[in-house]
Write a protein that holds these residues in place. Structure first.
Motif, PDB file in Angstrom:
ATOM      1  N   LEU A 196       8.407  32.621  -0.383  1.00 39.72           N
ATOM      2  CA  LEU A 196       8.496  31.269   0.147  1.00 39.72           C
ATOM      3  C   LEU A 196       8.883  31.328   1.625  1.00 39.72           C
ATOM      4  CD1 LEU A 196      10.490  29.601  -2.756  1.00 39.72           C
ATOM      5  CD2 LEU A 196       8.203  28.884  -2.016  1.00 39.72           C
ATOM      6  N   PRO A 197       8.326  30.484   2.460  1.00 40.76           N
ATOM      7  CA  PRO A 197       8.808  30.360   3.833  1.00 40.76           C
ATOM      8  C   PRO A 197       9.908  29.305   3.905  1.00 40.76           C
ATOM      9  CG  PRO A 197       6.847  29.040   3.584  1.00 40.76           C
ATOM     10  CD  PRO A 197       7.129  29.656   2.217  1.00 40.76           C
ATOM     11  N   TYR A 198      10.522  29.166   5.055  1.00 39.51           N
ATOM     12  CA  TYR A 198      11.521  28.113   5.221  1.00 39.51           C
ATOM     13  C   TYR A 198      11.079  27.138   6.310  1.00 39.51           C
ATOM     14  CZ  TYR A 198      13.275  31.017   9.135  1.00 39.51           C
ATOM     15  OH  TYR A 198      13.384  31.750  10.298  1.00 39.51           O
ATOM     16  N   TRP A 199      11.468  25.885   6.125  1.00 44.01           N
ATOM     17  CA  TRP A 199      11.193  24.824   7.091  1.00 44.01           C
ATOM     18  C   TRP A 199      12.448  24.628   7.939  1.00 44.01           C
ATOM     19  CZ3 TRP A 199      11.977  19.124   5.352  1.00 44.01           C
ATOM     20  CH2 TRP A 199      11.890  18.263   6.465  1.00 44.01           C
ATOM     21  N   ASP A 200      12.380  25.036   9.198  1.00 41.30           N
ATOM     22  CA  ASP A 200      13.502  24.866  10.124  1.00 41.30           C
ATOM     23  C   ASP A 200      13.458  23.439  10.664  1.00 41.30           C
ATOM     24  OD1 ASP A 200      15.382  24.810  12.136  1.00 41.30           O
ATOM     25  OD2 ASP A 200      14.740  26.671  13.087  1.00 41.30           O
ATOM     26  N   TRP A 201      14.173  22.545   9.971  1.00 43.19           N
ATOM     27  CA  TRP A 201      14.123  21.140  10.348  1.00 43.19           C
ATOM     28  C   TRP A 201      14.929  20.817  11.596  1.00 43.19           C
ATOM     29  CZ3 TRP A 201      19.168  20.988   9.273  1.00 43.19           C
ATOM     30  CH2 TRP A 201      19.653  21.449   8.030  1.00 43.19           C
ATOM     31  N   THR A 202      15.614  21.810  12.188  1.00 39.88           N
ATOM     32  CA  THR A 202      16.246  21.565  13.489  1.00 39.88           C
ATOM     33  C   THR A 202      15.217  21.602  14.613  1.00 39.88           C
ATOM     34  OG1 THR A 202      16.751  23.886  14.017  1.00 39.88           O
ATOM     35  CG2 THR A 202      18.342  22.689  12.651  1.00 39.88           C
ATOM     36  N   VAL A 203      14.058  22.201  14.342  1.00 42.89           N
ATOM     37  CA  VAL A 203      13.004  22.339  15.353  1.00 42.89           C
ATOM     38  C   VAL A 203      11.775  21.515  14.973  1.00 42.89           C
ATOM     39  CG1 VAL A 203      11.466  23.946  16.540  1.00 42.89           C
ATOM     40  CG2 VAL A 203      13.814  24.648  15.972  1.00 42.89           C
ATOM     41  N   GLN A 204      11.278  21.705  13.731  1.00 48.67           N
ATOM     42  CA  GLN A 204      10.116  20.957  13.263  1.00 48.67           C
ATOM     43  C   GLN A 204      10.607  19.608  12.713  1.00 48.67           C
ATOM     44  OE1 GLN A 204      10.135  24.498  12.139  1.00 48.67           O
ATOM     45  NE2 GLN A 204       9.031  24.815  14.050  1.00 48.67           N
ATOM     46  N   GLN A 205      10.606  18.589  13.576  1.00 52.01           N
ATOM     47  CA  GLN A 205      11.233  17.312  13.228  1.00 52.01           C
ATOM     48  C   GLN A 205      10.260  16.136  13.237  1.00 52.01           C
ATOM     49  OE1 GLN A 205      14.743  16.849  15.821  1.00 52.01           O
ATOM     50  NE2 GLN A 205      15.933  17.655  14.105  1.00 52.01           N
ATOM     51  N   SER A 206       8.971  16.413  13.244  1.00 56.58           N
ATOM     52  CA  SER A 206       8.004  15.311  13.255  1.00 56.58           C
ATOM     53  C   SER A 206       6.964  15.518  12.172  1.00 56.58           C
ATOM     54  CB  SER A 206       7.318  15.210  14.624  1.00 56.58           C
ATOM     55  OG  SER A 206       6.449  16.298  14.830  1.00 56.58           O
ATOM     56  N   GLY A 207       6.304  14.431  11.799  1.00 58.92           N
ATOM     57  CA  GLY A 207       5.303  14.493  10.738  1.00 58.92           C
ATOM     58  C   GLY A 207       4.098  15.336  11.095  1.00 58.92           C
ATOM     59  N   GLY A 208       3.831  15.555  12.366  1.00 59.12           N
ATOM     60  CA  GLY A 208       2.679  16.354  12.752  1.00 59.12           C
ATOM     61  C   GLY A 208       2.974  17.825  12.919  1.00 59.12           C
ATOM     62  N   ALA A 209       4.240  18.215  12.757  1.00 61.28           N
ATOM     63  CA  ALA A 209       4.644  19.606  12.946  1.00 61.28           C
ATOM     64  C   ALA A 209       4.562  20.372  11.634  1.00 61.28           C
ATOM     65  CB  ALA A 209       6.061  19.671  13.510  1.00 61.28           C
ATOM     66  N   THR A 210       4.531  21.691  11.716  1.00 61.64           N
ATOM     67  CA  THR A 210       4.597  22.531  10.530  1.00 61.64           C
ATOM     68  C   THR A 210       5.874  22.208   9.762  1.00 61.64           C
ATOM     69  OG1 THR A 210       3.433  24.292  11.693  1.00 61.64           O
ATOM     70  CG2 THR A 210       4.642  24.929   9.733  1.00 61.64           C
ATOM     71  N   PRO A 211       5.821  22.082   8.460  1.00 63.20           N
ATOM     72  CA  PRO A 211       4.717  22.421   7.553  1.00 63.20           C
ATOM     73  C   PRO A 211       3.800  21.258   7.187  1.00 63.20           C
ATOM     74  CG  PRO A 211       6.678  22.026   6.272  1.00 63.20           C
ATOM     75  CD  PRO A 211       7.076  21.821   7.710  1.00 63.20           C
ATOM     76  N   PHE A 212       3.917  20.121   7.918  1.00 66.74           N
ATOM     77  CA  PHE A 212       3.217  18.901   7.498  1.00 66.74           C
ATOM     78  C   PHE A 212       1.866  18.758   8.196  1.00 66.74           C
ATOM     79  CE2 PHE A 212       7.834  18.188   7.123  1.00 66.74           C
ATOM     80  CZ  PHE A 212       7.908  18.157   5.735  1.00 66.74           C
ATOM     81  N   THR A 213       1.024  19.755   8.021  1.00 65.54           N
ATOM     82  CA  THR A 213      -0.310  19.761   8.597  1.00 65.54           C
ATOM     83  C   THR A 213      -1.336  19.756   7.465  1.00 65.54           C
ATOM     84  OG1 THR A 213      -0.203  22.183   8.724  1.00 65.54           O
ATOM     85  CG2 THR A 213       0.415  20.945  10.701  1.00 65.54           C
ATOM     86  N   THR A 214      -2.558  19.358   7.783  1.00 67.03           N
ATOM     87  CA  THR A 214      -3.570  19.208   6.729  1.00 67.03           C
ATOM     88  C   THR A 214      -3.945  20.525   6.082  1.00 67.03           C
ATOM     89  OG1 THR A 214      -5.300  19.298   8.419  1.00 67.03           O
ATOM     90  CG2 THR A 214      -4.538  17.115   7.728  1.00 67.03           C
ATOM     91  N   ASP A 215      -3.742  21.654   6.794  1.00 74.17           N
ATOM     92  CA  ASP A 215      -4.078  22.950   6.204  1.00 74.17           C
ATOM     93  C   ASP A 215      -2.902  23.567   5.456  1.00 74.17           C
ATOM     94  OD1 ASP A 215      -2.539  23.430   8.471  1.00 74.17           O
ATOM     95  OD2 ASP A 215      -3.536  25.329   8.929  1.00 74.17           O
ATOM     96  N   PHE A 216      -1.796  22.812   5.360  1.00 75.19           N
ATOM     97  CA  PHE A 216      -0.612  23.378   4.700  1.00 75.19           C
ATOM     98  C   PHE A 216      -0.077  22.397   3.659  1.00 75.19           C
ATOM     99  CE2 PHE A 216       3.510  25.963   5.705  1.00 75.19           C
ATOM    100  CZ  PHE A 216       3.396  26.583   4.486  1.00 75.19           C
ATOM    101  N   LEU A 217       0.968  21.653   3.941  1.00 72.61           N
ATOM    102  CA  LEU A 217       1.551  20.757   2.940  1.00 72.61           C
ATOM    103  C   LEU A 217       1.046  19.326   3.045  1.00 72.61           C
ATOM    104  CD1 LEU A 217       5.294  21.891   2.718  1.00 72.61           C
ATOM    105  CD2 LEU A 217       3.262  22.846   1.609  1.00 72.61           C
ATOM    106  N   GLY A 218       0.191  19.056   4.026  1.00 75.93           N
ATOM    107  CA  GLY A 218      -0.259  17.687   4.208  1.00 75.93           C
ATOM    108  C   GLY A 218       0.770  16.875   4.967  1.00 75.93           C
TER     109      GLY A 218
END
Length: 392
Positions: A196-218
């Motif tokens: 499993l990877p981890y979502w660093d929510w201190t950096v990826q803080q928007s809906g368009g950032a990883t992991p919330f992309t169409t090729d990943f989690l949507g």
């Protein structure tokens, strides 16, 4: 610890004296909110603080637990109300026209037991989700979908949903939050077959950032019903029905930014890392100090772990939050923070209270034969390691 006295329950509801057995008709309070009928009754059965069948919405039982004088609904684990009425009204708000459903039986699947010692397999490498290659993201998505088809994924959704009710598992608002979820992640990763990877929510803080992309989690859900429409987990593709849930919505839901404007930032992580105490009595969400309570997200919350759930909204709010694959990436980051904190504070206790450190974590022993204790879970490196620099 989650338990409320009968007197507390009745005072909160303004109800008549407690009666054993099914909820009585007399003493129930009935009201209508947004066209929904709500009935609040004296609890006919109390198990580990769970007020079983105390609240009904359109005749269907809503499970609510009491914690430190506040009532928390299975439809939102991250906010509390001073009365059962407040929790019931919030539940109707969250349903938004959907109906509560009776709980289906837990899926019965054969699961592989994680290695007790963990040394027979090479440790997996958990990476920052933002660093994954296209091939690695595709492999992870395929693994999620394969586990979903097997029925095993839904076992973990049900497992976490039951953890809301089972006080003895110490999974939430308790010192056991971190080892319990570490055990869950190890068990899940064993079935998944990839790290499993981890979502660093201190950096990826928007809906368009990883992991919330169409090729990943949507991405985010659409306005109105919050339904996720893009990405591999969108209901319209037919691969991700929500089979274990609290209401009749079968589709994955997200509502970024409605409950909180953004996830917690690096400043709060630095504060948590500087805290030298793991936890303190009474080892629940009222604890005023300690790493566990801060990273779980209660003091002054929602913060950190809790805030990630609240920022995402939708399917991440109820007890069945693992319906969203982002649940596991959030908890991997929380687990990484614990691992980094352990490395930084080598001379202090990494789990409290001491009387629970050698008590097997349930239900892993009774359900899959994996007898593991908080002490055995302190060394994560026997199952996996983390890539990237530690949080400081």
């Amino acid at each position: 610890m989650f338990g409320a006295s009968r007197r507390q329950v009745l005072m909160a509801m303004g109800a008549v004296p407690f009666l054993a057995g099914p909820p009585p008709v007399d003493g129930c309070v009935e009201l209508t909110h947004k066209g929904r009928k709500i009935k609040i009754c004296p609890s006919g059965h109390e198990m580990h603080g769970l007020l079983n069948r105390s609240v009904f919405v359109d005749g269907v039982a809503l499970e609510i637990m009491e914690q430190n004088g506040r009532f928390i609904s299975e439809l939102n684990l991250y906010s509390g109300h001073r009365t059962l009425k407040g929790a019931a009204i919030e539940a109707v708000e969250l349903l938004r026209g959907a109906k509560l459903v009776e709980r289906p039986p837990a899926p019965k699947v054969k699961l592989e037991q994680p290695d007790s010692g963990g040394r027979r397999r090479a440790a997996r490498l958990r990476q920052n989700a933002a660093a994954l290659s296209a091939a690695e993201k595709s492999a992870l998505v395929d693994a999620f979908l394969r586990l979903k088809r097997s029925g095993a994924y839904d076992y973990f959704v049900d497992l976490h949903r039951r953890a809301f009710a089972e006080h003895g598992w110490n999974a939430h608002m308790h010192a056991g939050f971190l080892p319990w979820h570490r055990a869950m992640l190890v068990h899940f990763e064993t079935q998944l077959g990839v790290a499993l990877p981890y979502w660093d929510w201190t950096v990826q803080q928007s809906g368009g950032a990883t992991p919330f992309t169409t090729d990943f989690l949507g991405g985010n859900g659409r306005q109105g019903d919050q339904q996720v429409m893009e990405g591999p987990f969108a209901f319209r593709h037919g691969q991700w029905p929500l089979n274990v849930r609290e209401d009749n919505r079968e589709f994955l839901r997200r509502e970024f930014g409605v409950g909180a404007d953004r996830p917690s930032g690096a400043g709060l992580v630095s504060q948590a890392m500087a805290t030298s105490l793991y936890d303190q009595a009474p080892y629940d969400s009222s604890a005023s100090a300690g790493f566990r309570n801060l990273v779980e997200g209660w003091p002054g919350g929602p913060v950190m772990h809790n805030r990630a759930h609240v920022w995402m909204g939708g399917s991440m709010l109820p007890a069945s939050a693992p319906n969203d694959p982002a649940f596991f990436l959030n908890h991997c980051f929380v687990d990484k923070l614990w691992a980094d904190w352990q490395a930084r504070h080598g001379s202090v206790s990494h789990f409290l209270p001491g009387e629970l450190i050698d008590v097997p974590v349930e239900p892993f022993g009774s359900e899959v034969g994996w007898t593991v204790t908080p002490r055995q879970l302190l060394d994560h490196s026997q199952w996996y390691t983390y890539g990237d620099a530690p949080a400081l």
